[in-house]
Design an enzyme around this catalytic site. Structure first.
Site, short mmCIF file in Angstrom:
data_model
loop_
_atom_site.label_atom_id
_atom_site.label_comp_id
_atom_site.label_asym_id
_atom_site.label_seq_id
_atom_site.Cartn_x
_atom_site.Cartn_y
_atom_site.Cartn_z
N SER A 88 134.46 78.93 -20.91
CA SER A 88 135.36 78.09 -20.11
C SER A 88 134.85 76.67 -19.91
O SER A 88 135.57 75.84 -19.35
CB SER A 88 135.59 78.74 -18.74
N LYS A 91 137.17 73.88 -20.79
CA LYS A 91 138.18 73.28 -19.91
C LYS A 91 137.77 71.90 -19.39
O LYS A 91 138.61 71.19 -18.83
CB LYS A 91 138.50 74.22 -18.75
N SER A 148 139.54 78.07 -12.72
CA SER A 148 139.33 78.23 -14.16
C SER A 148 140.48 78.99 -14.81
O SER A 148 140.28 79.84 -15.68
CB SER A 148 138.01 78.94 -14.45
N LYS A 250 131.26 72.98 -13.87
CA LYS A 250 132.10 74.04 -14.47
C LYS A 250 131.26 75.24 -14.90
O LYS A 250 130.16 75.07 -15.43
CB LYS A 250 132.83 73.48 -15.70
#
Length: 408
Positions: A88, A91, A148, A250
């Site tokens: 992720s 992202k 997320s 993140k």
């Protein structure tokens, strides 16, 4: 020859050779076992930690890098250039492109985004949008960053580019533009896919660009929770609760990528960015990232040596120009990372090319600035022209040709 000026010496050198989702399924990126049969990037094996100072803590990671945000210097690293699955962390690029579009006005925070079948069916971490409903873009952005949400990522990509495929093409174009030479995206979520990869070093490039260009948007990464559709979800970056100086960025996790975390923290005027990939569990990635940040703040300090536009030499010789000298220095602020208490030991030398011919444009490289501590080179940065120099007249060019021959 050598001349001290504002603490810098310089020496002349020859030029260098130049299914419907449910609230129960909230795995970070994907449920265990999903994506089986997909070719993945093998994590790097072994490697050696490289650091600017002793004392690097043991961390649970197959690849990591700790960087001083302002100087851009790598303070400690393990396999920072090895290709890995980003999960992720992907992202960050999805959001970066959205921020660009917001700044250009092509999309707005109050846009109503239609939720497609594809977005609604996304598995893994989600904000739980409903099929056929319209959701305000700002809420989807928060779902992307805080929760997320894979569904949010796809919905936003389709709104901006028409399809996820077209949006991914933009992601790869922007990666090249930023200098992320070992990054390739196949989707906007980080779902495992063949040839979907990046490196810890490339992630730092993206993180620094995001913080620098969109400081107001960056604030979203410090928000600890977001509620949508009566479902409250917490930011998976546990450092936000453990360390008040941490304000982003993140997390990521898939079975093949392991547990990943990009963290950024600011104490006083110093900001650090750590990228940790391939940790074995959620707690370990948090603790390892915390240890890296503590090492950096404890061991180093950031110093601004010169501000943008500072002239380090006003007498760099130019041949065959309308002027015989050109001002040289730095166009952007110049920062350096040094061991705590060692700033006074820092030495700098300007190495200036001998054969500098007109025409010259502002920003052209005239040599380099070499910074060292007790003979150990810490950093080399280009020495740049601070003005334009046009080509001189016929007489000047003829005269300089003769003088340059004897000077060599």
């Amino acid at each position: 020859m050598s001349l001290w000026l504002s603490g810098l010496a310089y020496a002349e050198t020859k030029p260098a050779k130049t299914t419907a989702p449910t609230a129960v399924e909230t795995a970070e990126d994907m449920p265990a076992g999903a994506g089986s049969g997909t070719k993945s990037i093998s994590p790097p094996k072994g490697g050696q930690v490289v650091a600017l100072a002793d004392g690097v803590p043991e961390v649970d990671s197959t690849s990591f890098v700790l960087v001083d945000f302002q100087s851009g210097e790598e303070l400690a690293a393990l396999n920072p250039g090895e290709r890995v699955e980003p999960a992720s962390i992907t992202k960050l690029m999805t959001a970066y492109i959205l921020y660009r579009e917001l700044s250009k006005g092509t999309i707005k925070l109050d846009d109503e985004v239609l939720i497609s079948q594809r977005a609604w069916e996304m598995q893994g971490s989600r904000m739980f949008v409903e099929l056929g409903k319209k959701v305000q873009l700002e809420k989807l952005l928060r779902g992307l960053i805080i929760q997320s949400g894979n569904d949010a990522a796809v919905a936003l990509a389709e709104h901006v580019a028409g399809s996820e495929t077209a949006f991914v093409q933009r992601m790869n174009e922007v990666a090249k533009e930023l200098g992320m030479v070992n990054t390739q995206y196949q989707n906007v979520t980080g779902w495992p896919a063949a040839d979907h990869y990046t490196t810890a070093r490339d992630i730092v490039i993206l993180a620094r660009a995001l913080i620098t260009e969109f400081p107001d948007r960056y604030k979203l990464y410090s928000e600890k929770e977001f509620t949508y559709n009566n479902i409250k979800q917490h930011n998976r970056n546990k450092l936000l609760w453990r360390d008040a100086s941490v304000d982003g960025m993140k997390t990521g996790h898939t079975e093949s990528a392991g547990f990943c975390l990009v963290a950024s923290a600011k104490r006083d005027t110093m900001r650090l960015v750590s990228v940790l990939l391939g940790s074995t569990d959620e707690n370990s990635r948090t603790e390892s990232s915390q240890r890296l940040l503590e090492y950096g703040f404890r061991t180093f300090e950031t110093r601004k040596l010169y501000k943008a536009g500072d002239v380090l030499s006003a007498t760099v010789r130019v041949w065959q120009g309308n002027k015989t000298t050109v001002a040289a220095g730095v166009i952007d602020d110049l920062y350096v990372s040094v061991g705590k208490g060692r700033y006074d030991q820092l030495k700098g030398v300007m190495q200036i090319d001998k054969a500098i011919d007109a025409p010259i444009r502002r920003g052209d490289v005239l040599g380099k600035i070499v910074l060292s501590d007790q003979g150990k080179v810490l950093k080399e940065v280009p020495l740049l022209a601070l003005e334009d120099i046009t080509e001189g007249g016929l007489w000047r060019r003829m005269s300089d040709s003769v003088q340059k021959f004897f000077a060599d």
